[in-house]
Design a protein around this motif. Sequence first.
Motif: not given
Length: 253
Positions: A3-11, A119-124, A160-165
Amino acid sequence: MAFRKFTIYDFKRFAMLVLNFMFGNGKCCVCGNSTFNGKICISCSKKLYDEAENSHCEKCRICGKSLISEEEICMSCREERILKNSDKVVPVFPYRLWAKTLLFEWKMQNQRNLSLLFAEICNSVIKKRISENIFIVPVPPRPGKIRSRGWDQIEELSEILKVKFGYKVLKLLERTEKNQQKKLDRKKRLSSKGKIYTESKLLKRLSSENSLPEQVLLIDDVLTTGVTVESCCEILKNAGISKVDVLSLFVVD
């Protein structure tokens, strides 16, 4: 599976979304009251969470739309079943009244501060009605959209679902058709089935390596005729994925 690693751009991208959400100002697009957390006030945000988590009305077991007087299957699916390759369809909100305003603000008015809320609603919803341990597959944007507009709502939602959740996001599909589906009537949408999407290089590689996940969750913003979802699900199933569930933020019922 790699899988692609998180980058500075992602954050950086995620941080900008958070700051925009926290320090934006204006009026709530749902109730019109003043808000300092984007385009929707705290009160309306709470109502959205409550509606997403407490929607207990009967749903069609094929398309996920609300049933009125039918049992198990809605009249649309009885008359002409479009969704044949999806295993479960979970729509979050019916596309009416305030929902139309929210989607318009997010998708057409570039109110990206709504992305974090969605994204928060989708996660729930995913945790309650699907599974936390699932691979997310976003419905891809039409060619040139990100270059011309700077972003795509489903692409951003998935990030957002990837980075936050912490969800794993696999971009397994590509869109080949530039025309917008919303500009087509039902007949033209149905005739376009199978001509819009194709396998991405990642899907072809994972399929050839026999390393595809058994189950994925396809994510889209709005379910109208079901042609987009069915086209994507058919490609994923033909590639070798056993189960394809669908999460749609809104459904036209």
